[in-house]
Design an enzyme around this catalytic site. Structure first.
Site, PDB file in Angstrom:
ATOM      1  N   GLY A  68      32.313  47.080  26.745  1.00 35.33           N
ATOM      2  CA  GLY A  68      32.361  45.614  26.598  1.00 35.33           C
ATOM      3  C   GLY A  68      31.041  45.139  25.994  1.00 35.33           C
ATOM      4  O   GLY A  68      30.592  44.022  26.249  1.00 35.33           O
ATOM      5  N   TYR A  77      41.593  36.009  38.366  1.00 35.50           N
ATOM      6  CA  TYR A  77      40.264  36.573  38.105  1.00 35.50           C
ATOM      7  C   TYR A  77      39.517  36.788  39.427  1.00 35.50           C
ATOM      8  O   TYR A  77      38.979  37.867  39.686  1.00 35.50           O
ATOM      9  CB  TYR A  77      39.507  35.599  37.204  1.00 35.50           C
ATOM     10  CG  TYR A  77      38.081  35.955  36.895  1.00 35.50           C
ATOM     11  CD1 TYR A  77      37.767  37.046  36.095  1.00 35.50           C
ATOM     12  CD2 TYR A  77      37.028  35.165  37.369  1.00 35.50           C
ATOM     13  CE1 TYR A  77      36.441  37.345  35.778  1.00 35.50           C
ATOM     14  CE2 TYR A  77      35.711  35.453  37.051  1.00 35.50           C
ATOM     15  CZ  TYR A  77      35.423  36.549  36.261  1.00 35.50           C
ATOM     16  OH  TYR A  77      34.115  36.835  35.949  1.00 35.50           O
TER      17      TYR A  77
HETATM   18  P1  NAD Z   1      33.114  38.609  27.442  1.00 35.50           P
HETATM   19  O1  NAD Z   1      34.547  38.190  27.426  1.00 35.50           O
HETATM   20  O2  NAD Z   1      32.126  37.853  26.636  1.00 35.50           O
HETATM   21  O3  NAD Z   1      33.007  40.135  27.014  1.00 35.50           O
HETATM   22  C1  NAD Z   1      33.920  41.111  27.444  1.00 35.50           C
HETATM   23  C2  NAD Z   1      33.961  42.193  26.384  1.00 35.50           C
HETATM   24  O4  NAD Z   1      34.921  43.181  26.808  1.00 35.50           O
HETATM   25  C3  NAD Z   1      34.428  41.683  25.007  1.00 35.50           C
HETATM   26  O5  NAD Z   1      33.536  42.101  24.005  1.00 35.50           O
HETATM   27  C4  NAD Z   1      35.795  42.314  24.834  1.00 35.50           C
HETATM   28  O6  NAD Z   1      36.111  42.627  23.498  1.00 35.50           O
HETATM   29  C5  NAD Z   1      35.652  43.583  25.676  1.00 35.50           C
HETATM   30  N1  NAD Z   1      36.952  44.111  26.073  1.00 35.50           N
HETATM   31  C6  NAD Z   1      38.053  43.419  26.456  1.00 35.50           C
HETATM   32  N2  NAD Z   1      39.068  44.256  26.694  1.00 35.50           N
HETATM   33  C7  NAD Z   1      38.599  45.502  26.477  1.00 35.50           C
HETATM   34  C8  NAD Z   1      39.195  46.795  26.563  1.00 35.50           C
HETATM   35  N3  NAD Z   1      40.474  46.963  26.927  1.00 35.50           N
HETATM   36  N4  NAD Z   1      38.423  47.864  26.288  1.00 35.50           N
HETATM   37  C9  NAD Z   1      37.130  47.713  25.896  1.00 35.50           C
HETATM   38  N5  NAD Z   1      36.519  46.509  25.783  1.00 35.50           N
HETATM   39  C10 NAD Z   1      37.253  45.420  26.071  1.00 35.50           C
HETATM   40  O7  NAD Z   1      32.677  38.655  28.977  1.00 35.50           O
HETATM   41  P2  NAD Z   1      31.199  38.541  29.568  1.00 35.50           P
HETATM   42  O8  NAD Z   1      30.942  37.105  29.797  1.00 35.50           O
HETATM   43  O9  NAD Z   1      30.254  39.346  28.795  1.00 35.50           O
HETATM   44  O10 NAD Z   1      31.433  39.179  31.013  1.00 35.50           O
HETATM   45  C11 NAD Z   1      31.186  40.539  31.267  1.00 35.50           C
HETATM   46  C12 NAD Z   1      31.445  40.819  32.741  1.00 35.50           C
HETATM   47  O11 NAD Z   1      30.635  39.938  33.531  1.00 35.50           O
HETATM   48  C13 NAD Z   1      32.885  40.568  33.183  1.00 35.50           C
HETATM   49  O12 NAD Z   1      33.233  41.496  34.184  1.00 35.50           O
HETATM   50  C14 NAD Z   1      32.828  39.186  33.792  1.00 35.50           C
HETATM   51  O13 NAD Z   1      33.836  39.021  34.751  1.00 35.50           O
HETATM   52  C15 NAD Z   1      31.450  39.210  34.429  1.00 35.50           C
HETATM   53  N6  NAD Z   1      30.906  37.845  34.638  1.00 35.50           N
HETATM   54  C16 NAD Z   1      30.605  37.043  33.563  1.00 35.50           C
HETATM   55  C17 NAD Z   1      30.122  35.762  33.791  1.00 35.50           C
HETATM   56  C18 NAD Z   1      29.773  34.841  32.650  1.00 35.50           C
HETATM   57  O14 NAD Z   1      29.423  33.671  32.892  1.00 35.50           O
HETATM   58  N7  NAD Z   1      29.813  35.304  31.404  1.00 35.50           N
HETATM   59  C19 NAD Z   1      29.953  35.307  35.107  1.00 35.50           C
HETATM   60  C20 NAD Z   1      30.295  36.144  36.170  1.00 35.50           C
HETATM   61  C21 NAD Z   1      30.761  37.422  35.920  1.00 35.50           C
END
Ligand code: NAD
Length: 339
Positions: free
Chosen positions: A10, A141
């Site tokens: 990711g 989620y």
């Molecule tokens: P994001 O959506 O920006 O990035 C997720 C990435 O995963 C994307 O680049 C997407 O292409 C990739 N992805 C999706 N499906 C995939 C697959 N099948 N195989 C490989 N890659 C795949 O999310 P983020 O904001 O960077 O969040 C990352 C983690 O942090 C997640 O678990 C999210 O729940 C957690 N999180 C984020 C936030 C926030 O505010 N951004 C807050 C709390 C928790």
């Protein structure tokens, strides 16, 4: 001594982009492998296209590259997840289970997997929400994150996988746009303030939520992963806190820098998600176990965001290829974005 080889799954996302850069600074570019479902045209280090749901491909990659640690960031976030409930459950659960199974089978040193404040629900404490509160998540989620936390604990206890986790609040960054969460407004607002001088907010003006700057989030992740194993008392996921604010507080701070900026409010389905989450978090365990201390206040975030977004816009004279993640990750694609 065994070399650390790190796989970030990711790596093109909001956290992945900056965490991969932070890890490469710490471990060396060649020792940190980016992976995402895209063919990445911008990654300047080792990179593989990978679908985390493809267990065989994941296991092969880890074996071939002699990976010792995985950071799993691929997930579908809160707002997108409510619109794609089965796909969200599949990605968030099977993705994690695939990584835990590979980590156990190939005896990896460590795994990082982020949880979220979405594990809390309407019955959780609203202020200074404790580490183990009443927890009734009411989004797919949130349910997937709560279940994931217990899978992490299970694999730690039964399969000796040293998996570590943080419940991130809403994250703010200038490097990429966010990927479909309820706190995305706190990033969009900066782009719209600079481009249009106006922002139409999808949360109510007083929807106060815990928030954190990405620089703090990356530092926290590296700190937790460096902490001695025996110091870690929490094997579900650590509460983590930095700052708390509502859209009206953020817009007032932006106005100090851009006096003509205006905001309007048009709450949608994401307001109900925000209302179920706490306004502030008690992160005592993170502070005691691995010396967590946030650095960025809301005022510092606003100054740094505006400075860096302005720099980025000035630097990009020619149209360039960057990743833009729309509201629904299922339709994620590499798109051309013009700053
Ligand atoms: P994001 O959506 O920006 O990035 C997720 C990435 O995963 C994307 O680049 C997407 O292409 C990739 N992805 C999706 N499906 C995939 C697959 N099948 N195989 C490989 N890659 C795949 O999310 P983020 O904001 O960077 O969040 C990352 C983690 O942090 C997640 O678990 C999210 O729940 C957690 N999180 C984020 C936030 C926030 O505010 N951004 C807050 C709390 C928790």
């Amino acid at each position: 001594m065994k070399k650390d080889i790190i796989l970030v799954i990711g790596s093109c996302g909001q956290i992945g982009t900056e965490l991969t850069a932070g890890l490469r600074e710490k471990y060396g570019t060649l020792n940190v492998i980016g992976a995402d479902k895209f063919t990445d045209l911008t990654d300047d280090g080792p990179y593989h296209q990978l679908d985390v749901l493809n267990m065989g491909a994941l296991a092969d990659l880890v074996r071939r590259e002699k990976v010792t640690q995985i950071y799993l960031l691929a997930a579908m976030l809160s707002a997108s997840g409510e619109r794609n409930i089965h796909a969200a459950w599949q990605l968030n659960m099977d993705g994690l289970l695939n990584v835990l199974k590979v980590a156990a089978a190939q005896r990896l040193d460590k795994v990082f997997w982020p949880s979220s404040i979405a594990v809390f629900g309407p019955s959780s404490a609203k202020h200074l929400c404790p580490q183990e509160p009443q927890s009734e998540p009411n989004t797919v989620y949130g349910i997937s994150k709560r279940a994931g936390e217990y899978w992490c604990k299970y694999y730690f206890e039964k399969h000796n996988v040293d998996v570590r986790s943080i419940r991130f609040p809403g994250l703010i960054s200038y490097a990429t746009k966010p990927g479909g969460g309820t706190t995305d407004y706190a990033v969009h607002i900066f782009h719209e303030a600079l481009e249009k001088g106006q922002y139409d907010c999808f949360l109510k003006e007083d929807a106060s939520l815990p928030m954190m700057y990405m620089k703090d989030a990356v530092r926290a992740t590296l700190q937790l992963m460096d902490a001695p194993k025996e110091k870690l008392r929490i094997r579900t996921s650590y509460n983590l806190s930095a700052t708390n604010f509502a859209p009206c507080d953020l817009s007032a701070e932006i106005k100090k820098h851009l006096p003509d900026f205006t905001i309007s409010y048009n709450p949608d389905y994401r307001q109900a998600i925000a209302e179920a989450w706490p306004a502030s978090i008690n992160d005592l365990y993170a502070r005691q176990d691995w010396n967590w201390e946030p650095q960025f206040s809301m005022q510092m975030i606003v100054t740094d965001m505006l400075l860096n977004l302005k720099k980025k816009k000035e630097k990009i004279k020619e149209p360039q290829l960057v990743h833009d993640f729309p509201d629904f990750p299922e339709s994620n694609s590499l798109t051309t974005m013009y700053y």
